[in-house]
Design a protein around this motif. Structure first.
Motif, PDB file in Angstrom:
ATOM      1  N   ASP A  97       0.804  -1.214   0.000  1.00  0.00           N
ATOM      2  CA  ASP A  97       0.000   0.000   0.000  1.00  0.00           C
ATOM      3  C   ASP A  97       0.841   1.271   0.000  1.00  0.00           C
ATOM      4  N   CYS A  98       1.989   1.224   0.661  1.00  0.00           N
ATOM      5  CA  CYS A  98       2.836   2.422   0.772  1.00  0.00           C
ATOM      6  C   CYS A  98       4.278   2.068   0.472  1.00  0.00           C
ATOM      7  N   ASN A  99       5.165   2.335   1.418  1.00  0.00           N
ATOM      8  CA  ASN A  99       6.590   2.139   1.142  1.00  0.00           C
ATOM      9  C   ASN A  99       7.208   1.017   1.961  1.00  0.00           C
ATOM     10  N   SER A 100       6.377   0.090   2.423  1.00  0.00           N
ATOM     11  CA  SER A 100       6.917  -1.081   3.102  1.00  0.00           C
ATOM     12  C   SER A 100       6.271  -2.331   2.535  1.00  0.00           C
ATOM     13  N   LEU A 101       7.025  -3.422   2.537  1.00  0.00           N
ATOM     14  CA  LEU A 101       6.487  -4.693   2.094  1.00  0.00           C
ATOM     15  C   LEU A 101       7.081  -5.811   2.924  1.00  0.00           C
ATOM     16  N   PHE A 102       6.343  -6.895   2.986  1.00  0.00           N
ATOM     17  CA  PHE A 102       6.737  -8.042   3.779  1.00  0.00           C
ATOM     18  C   PHE A 102       6.829  -9.254   2.865  1.00  0.00           C
ATOM     19  N   ALA A 103       7.838 -10.081   3.091  1.00  0.00           N
ATOM     20  CA  ALA A 103       8.079 -11.207   2.198  1.00  0.00           C
ATOM     21  C   ALA A 103       8.512 -12.438   2.984  1.00  0.00           C
ATOM     22  N   HIS A 104       8.220 -13.581   2.413  1.00  0.00           N
ATOM     23  CA  HIS A 104       8.753 -14.849   2.904  1.00  0.00           C
ATOM     24  C   HIS A 104       9.935 -15.230   2.026  1.00  0.00           C
ATOM     25  N   ILE A 105      11.098 -15.425   2.653  1.00  0.00           N
ATOM     26  CA  ILE A 105      12.240 -15.988   1.951  1.00  0.00           C
ATOM     27  C   ILE A 105      12.937 -16.941   2.912  1.00  0.00           C
ATOM     28  N   PRO A 106      13.664 -17.932   2.409  1.00  0.00           N
ATOM     29  CA  PRO A 106      14.353 -18.870   3.295  1.00  0.00           C
ATOM     30  C   PRO A 106      15.368 -18.151   4.189  1.00  0.00           C
ATOM     31  N   PRO A 107      15.519 -18.583   5.430  1.00  0.00           N
ATOM     32  CA  PRO A 107      16.472 -17.910   6.328  1.00  0.00           C
ATOM     33  C   PRO A 107      17.905 -17.945   5.801  1.00  0.00           C
ATOM     34  N   GLU A 108      18.249 -18.975   5.026  1.00  0.00           N
ATOM     35  CA  GLU A 108      19.599 -19.048   4.468  1.00  0.00           C
ATOM     36  C   GLU A 108      19.826 -17.920   3.458  1.00  0.00           C
ATOM     37  N   ALA A 109      18.792 -17.596   2.691  1.00  0.00           N
ATOM     38  CA  ALA A 109      18.906 -16.483   1.750  1.00  0.00           C
ATOM     39  C   ALA A 109      18.989 -15.158   2.499  1.00  0.00           C
ATOM     40  N   THR A 110      18.252 -15.057   3.595  1.00  0.00           N
ATOM     41  CA  THR A 110      18.318 -13.850   4.423  1.00  0.00           C
ATOM     42  C   THR A 110      19.732 -13.614   4.921  1.00  0.00           C
ATOM     43  N   GLU A 111      20.380 -14.683   5.371  1.00  0.00           N
ATOM     44  CA  GLU A 111      21.747 -14.561   5.885  1.00  0.00           C
ATOM     45  C   GLU A 111      22.695 -14.049   4.805  1.00  0.00           C
ATOM     46  N   ILE A 112      22.533 -14.527   3.596  1.00  0.00           N
ATOM     47  CA  ILE A 112      23.389 -14.073   2.492  1.00  0.00           C
ATOM     48  C   ILE A 112      23.164 -12.591   2.224  1.00  0.00           C
ATOM     49  N   TYR A 143      23.214  -5.999   2.764  1.00  0.00           N
ATOM     50  CA  TYR A 143      22.076  -5.110   2.970  1.00  0.00           C
ATOM     51  C   TYR A 143      21.617  -5.146   4.418  1.00  0.00           C
ATOM     52  N   TYR A 144      20.964  -4.075   4.802  1.00  0.00           N
ATOM     53  CA  TYR A 144      20.394  -3.956   6.135  1.00  0.00           C
ATOM     54  C   TYR A 144      18.879  -3.970   5.998  1.00  0.00           C
ATOM     55  N   PHE A 145      18.218  -4.954   6.608  1.00  0.00           N
ATOM     56  CA  PHE A 145      16.764  -4.988   6.667  1.00  0.00           C
ATOM     57  C   PHE A 145      16.369  -5.844   7.873  1.00  0.00           C
ATOM     58  N   TYR A 146      15.113  -5.798   8.214  1.00  0.00           N
ATOM     59  CA  TYR A 146      14.651  -6.459   9.429  1.00  0.00           C
ATOM     60  C   TYR A 146      14.055  -7.835   9.142  1.00  0.00           C
ATOM     61  N   VAL A 147      14.437  -8.797   9.985  1.00  0.00           N
ATOM     62  CA  VAL A 147      13.709 -10.058  10.052  1.00  0.00           C
ATOM     63  C   VAL A 147      12.503  -9.780  10.936  1.00  0.00           C
ATOM     64  N   TRP A 148      11.341  -9.691  10.331  1.00  0.00           N
ATOM     65  CA  TRP A 148      10.147  -9.249  11.045  1.00  0.00           C
ATOM     66  C   TRP A 148       9.604 -10.349  11.956  1.00  0.00           C
ATOM     67  N   ASN A 149       9.627 -11.573  11.461  1.00  0.00           N
ATOM     68  CA  ASN A 149       9.135 -12.712  12.241  1.00  0.00           C
ATOM     69  C   ASN A 149       9.965 -13.925  11.866  1.00  0.00           C
ATOM     70  N   GLU A 150      10.898 -14.272  12.735  1.00  0.00           N
ATOM     71  CA  GLU A 150      11.808 -15.373  12.412  1.00  0.00           C
ATOM     72  C   GLU A 150      11.094 -16.717  12.409  1.00  0.00           C
ATOM     73  N   HIS A 151       9.939 -16.797  13.076  1.00  0.00           N
ATOM     74  CA  HIS A 151       9.238 -18.071  13.169  1.00  0.00           C
ATOM     75  C   HIS A 151       8.590 -18.459  11.845  1.00  0.00           C
ATOM     76  N   ASP A 152       8.065 -17.486  11.101  1.00  0.00           N
ATOM     77  CA  ASP A 152       7.483 -17.823   9.804  1.00  0.00           C
ATOM     78  C   ASP A 152       8.305 -17.248   8.651  1.00  0.00           C
ATOM     79  N   GLN A 153       9.543 -16.867   8.954  1.00  0.00           N
ATOM     80  CA  GLN A 153      10.519 -16.446   7.942  1.00  0.00           C
ATOM     81  C   GLN A 153      10.043 -15.222   7.159  1.00  0.00           C
ATOM     82  N   THR A 154       9.457 -14.284   7.876  1.00  0.00           N
ATOM     83  CA  THR A 154       9.011 -13.041   7.261  1.00  0.00           C
ATOM     84  C   THR A 154      10.055 -11.958   7.448  1.00  0.00           C
ATOM     85  N   VAL A 155      10.369 -11.248   6.372  1.00  0.00           N
ATOM     86  CA  VAL A 155      11.268 -10.097   6.436  1.00  0.00           C
ATOM     87  C   VAL A 155      10.489  -8.858   6.008  1.00  0.00           C
TER      88      VAL A 155
END
Length: 346
Positions: free
Chosen positions: A286-301, A306-318
């Motif tokens: 809707d605006c300037n934020s979005l939430f995504a599911h990606i594998p935690p291994e890809a997040t680590e890479i 890049y700097y971004f937030y792991v929003w919910n580590e339990h369901d792998q949302t960033v």
């Protein structure tokens, strides 16, 4: 300076050049202090062009100060403020409303950070009961902390519901510009025209250096705010440097240009990232934020660059967030690195 590239928050971008130039431009000569200078008085009038002649504007340096002081000025210590459980005032102010304001926050469960009259009604059962804190304010965040928008009709319905029960409506507008840009409406349309009582007006997230304001639209509230602001150490002596930012921010609709850029880059990121196998964009953007599911291994890479937030580590949302300073090239580079990361962990 770090070369880590941020999609974590619009707070991470710098100030817009026009804002910085305005600060430098007023750094000459002697002007009255504490907001009695000609520039601050002029900026008040500029704000009134956007919000109406009845608006009373008070400048502060942080969003926390705007929220807490605004709420404190219209409540007693026996009052409570109703808000969504995801609200910034509930989760990200380090207890400032309670510690400084003496205000009891009543968080209301909400799937998307939005409140409706139906959600609020069950929390009004103890009005007039001396053993319970007394609701005084409904605080809404536009857009919400999870990036969702109230429609103008939804705000109007909330205001009508509140005023019928002698409650005030506060709008936390740290990203108000992004909401107006997304809904293609003016500040006036979203606030004054809907009888919102007061606003925390944010500029910092959309190109200011440290520019925020508390704006009272209801002429019957907040008269003691100037004293609370001083008491809370938010009366800036060289106020011209705050008002200069906000004057530049409003001039030539810079606020709108910046917000449109941030919103457009979020949609670009969602479209391109969502086309990658294994990446799922959650909900609408809707605006300037979005939430995504990606594998935690890809997040680590990705977090190595890049700097971004792991929003919910339990369901792998960033959470990925864009700003006025985000460019198409930055988005495309991030998407390409995301594609490589996904291939690496496949």
């Amino acid at each position: 300076m770090s070369d880590l590239k941020s999609f974590a928050s619009d707070n991470n971008s710098g100030a817009h050049p026009a804002v910085m130039e305005a600060v430098v431009r007023v750094n000459t000569g002697h002007l009255k202090s504490y907001g009695d200078d000609e520039l601050s008085i002029h900026t008040d009038e500029v704000f009134k062009e956007f919000f109406g002649s009845q608006a009373r504007i008070h400048y502060v340096t942080t969003g926390t100060a705007a929220n807490v002081l605004g709420l404190r000025s219209v409540t007693h210590t026996y009052n409570s403020v109703l808000c969504a459980e995801q609200a910034h005032i509930n989760n990200d102010e380090c207890g400032a409303p309670e510690a400084f304001g003496g205000i009891k926050l009543v968080p209301i469960p909400s799937p998307d950070g939005k409140l409706t009259p139906g959600m609020i009604a069950p929390y009004l059962g103890h009005i007039g009961f001396v053993h319970a804190s007394q609701p005084k304010v409904i605080s809404i965040t536009q857009p919400t902390e999870v990036g969702k928008l109230y429609t103008l009709k939804e705000i109007e319905d909330l205001v009508e519901f509140a005023h019928d029960r002698d409650l005030l409506v506060h709008l936390d507008g740290a990203r108000l510009a992004n909401a107006c840009a997304a809904l293609d409406c003016s500040f006036f349309d979203m606030t004054t025209a809907l009888d919102v009582d007061f606003i925390s007006f944010g500029g910092t997230k959309n190109g200011c250096l440290m520019g925020e304001a508390v704006i009272f639209l209801n002429p019957d509230i907040g008269q003691g705010f100037p004293y609370l602001r001083k008491q809370a150490m938010q009366l800036v002596s060289k106020m011209r440097f705050v008002s200069a930012q906000l004057e530049a921010y409003l001039k030539d609709d810079l606020w709108l240009t910046n917000a449109r850029q941030a919103n457009a880059m979020a949609k670009r990121l969602a479209e391109k990232a969502g086309a990658i196998d294994g990446v799922t964009i959650k909900g609408t953007v809707d605006c300037n934020s979005l939430f995504a599911h990606i594998p935690p291994e890809a997040t680590e890479i990705l977090l190595k660059k890049y700097y971004f937030y792991v929003w919910n580590e339990h369901d792998q949302t960033v959470r990925w967030m864009t700003s006025w300073a985000t460019t198409e090239a930055m988005v495309d580079e991030f998407v390409e690195d995301l594609r490589k990361a996904m291939k690496a962990v496949a």
